[in-house]
Design an enzyme around this catalytic site. Structure first.
Site, short mmCIF file in Angstrom:
data_model
loop_
_atom_site.label_atom_id
_atom_site.label_comp_id
_atom_site.label_asym_id
_atom_site.label_seq_id
_atom_site.Cartn_x
_atom_site.Cartn_y
_atom_site.Cartn_z
N HIS A 129 -4.63 1.43 7.44
CA HIS A 129 -3.29 2.03 7.48
C HIS A 129 -3.17 3.16 6.44
O HIS A 129 -2.68 4.25 6.75
CB HIS A 129 -2.24 0.94 7.23
CG HIS A 129 -0.83 1.41 7.25
ND1 HIS A 129 0.07 1.03 8.23
CD2 HIS A 129 -0.13 2.25 6.44
CE1 HIS A 129 1.24 1.62 8.01
NE2 HIS A 129 1.15 2.36 6.91
N GLU A 130 -3.64 2.88 5.21
CA GLU A 130 -3.48 3.87 4.13
C GLU A 130 -4.44 5.04 4.28
O GLU A 130 -4.08 6.18 3.97
CB GLU A 130 -3.63 3.20 2.76
CG GLU A 130 -2.65 2.06 2.47
CD GLU A 130 -1.18 2.45 2.67
OE1 GLU A 130 -0.83 3.63 2.49
OE2 GLU A 130 -0.39 1.56 3.04
N CYS B 181 5.65 0.00 7.18
CA CYS B 181 5.28 1.19 6.43
C CYS B 181 6.49 1.63 5.62
O CYS B 181 7.60 1.67 6.16
CB CYS B 181 4.85 2.29 7.40
SG CYS B 181 4.41 3.83 6.58
N LEU B 182 6.28 1.96 4.34
CA LEU B 182 7.41 2.37 3.50
C LEU B 182 8.06 3.66 4.00
O LEU B 182 9.20 3.94 3.66
CB LEU B 182 6.97 2.52 2.04
CG LEU B 182 6.62 1.20 1.32
CD1 LEU B 182 6.03 1.47 -0.06
CD2 LEU B 182 7.84 0.29 1.21
N HIS C 140 -3.05 7.45 6.51
CA HIS C 140 -2.05 8.32 5.86
C HIS C 140 -2.69 9.55 5.24
O HIS C 140 -2.16 10.65 5.36
CB HIS C 140 -1.31 7.56 4.75
CG HIS C 140 -0.08 6.83 5.22
ND1 HIS C 140 0.98 7.46 5.85
CD2 HIS C 140 0.26 5.53 5.12
CE1 HIS C 140 1.92 6.55 6.12
NE2 HIS C 140 1.50 5.38 5.71
N GLN D 231 2.95 9.99 1.19
CA GLN D 231 4.24 9.29 1.30
C GLN D 231 5.19 9.58 0.15
O GLN D 231 6.37 9.23 0.23
CB GLN D 231 4.01 7.77 1.39
CG GLN D 231 3.32 7.34 2.66
CD GLN D 231 3.20 5.83 2.71
OE1 GLN D 231 2.27 5.26 2.16
NE2 GLN D 231 4.15 5.18 3.35
N GLY E 17 0.84 -1.19 0.00
CA GLY E 17 0.00 0.00 0.00
C GLY E 17 0.87 1.24 0.00
O GLY E 17 1.98 1.22 0.55
ZN ZN Z 1 2.39 3.57 5.81
#
Ligand code: ZN
Length: 169
Positions: free
Chosen positions: A134-135, A92-93, A138, A50, A45
């Site tokens: 999670h996304e 998480c990236l 963000h 991000q 994701g």
């Molecule tokens: Zn993340």
């Protein structure tokens, strides 16, 4: 085009994204770039903040590029129903190397627009439910470390500071 992923504590990650209002070729190119960037980072994701773009847009692909049917684009998304509870590890990236357990709803229903601006609803459970939450966090400017227990958050922040000192962040 592979975009640059921003890491915590970049302020763009803490800012709620602006609604997307134009569904044009530029948006579709951005979505394609988001998928490319997510695959390069081996994530499932990725949300626009991000990559430094403060917009309410995210992409998900649980198959990591193996099954085109798993490609999801959520624009201006919101969670409209959530139920149950799960407690599983997340990464998480924007937080390389950090993985911790986070409490999430077990099942959610989301509402979002697709690349053409058409509204749709979708149900997800287990991993997909976690990914949705999670996304969508963000695009609201919320990060998973603030969903961790205080103890796990402190440990993660300490690990990040050490990596920053060592030039690994
Ligand atoms: Zn993340």
């Amino acid at each position: 085009m592979n975009l640059k992923i921003v890491k915590y504590p970049d302020p763009v990650l803490a800012r709620p994204g602006e609604p997307v209002t134009e569904f044009n070729a530029e948006l579709r190119q951005f979505v394609a770039d988001m998928f490319e960037t997510m695959y390069a980072g081996q994530g499932i994701g990725l949300a626009a903040p991000q990559v430094g773009v403060s917009k309410r847009l995210l992409v998900i692909d649980l198959s990591m590029g193996k099954d085109p049917k798993d490609k999801l684009v959520l624009i201006n998304p919101e969670i409209i129903v959530s139920e149950g509870r799960q407690y599983e590890e997340e990464g998480c990236l924007s937080f390389p190397e950090i993985r911790e357990k986070v409490v999430r709803a077990a099942k959610v229903r989301i509402r979002a627009q697709d690349e053409k601006g058409k509204w749709f609803e979708m149900d997800g459970d287990d991993l997909l439910a976690r990914c949705f939450q999670h996304e969508i966090d963000h695009v609201d400017g919320m990060l998973f470390i603030f969903r961790m227990s205080a103890l796990k958050r402190d440990l993660s922040l300490r690990k990040i500071r050490k990596m920053q000192r060592d030039g690994e962040w």
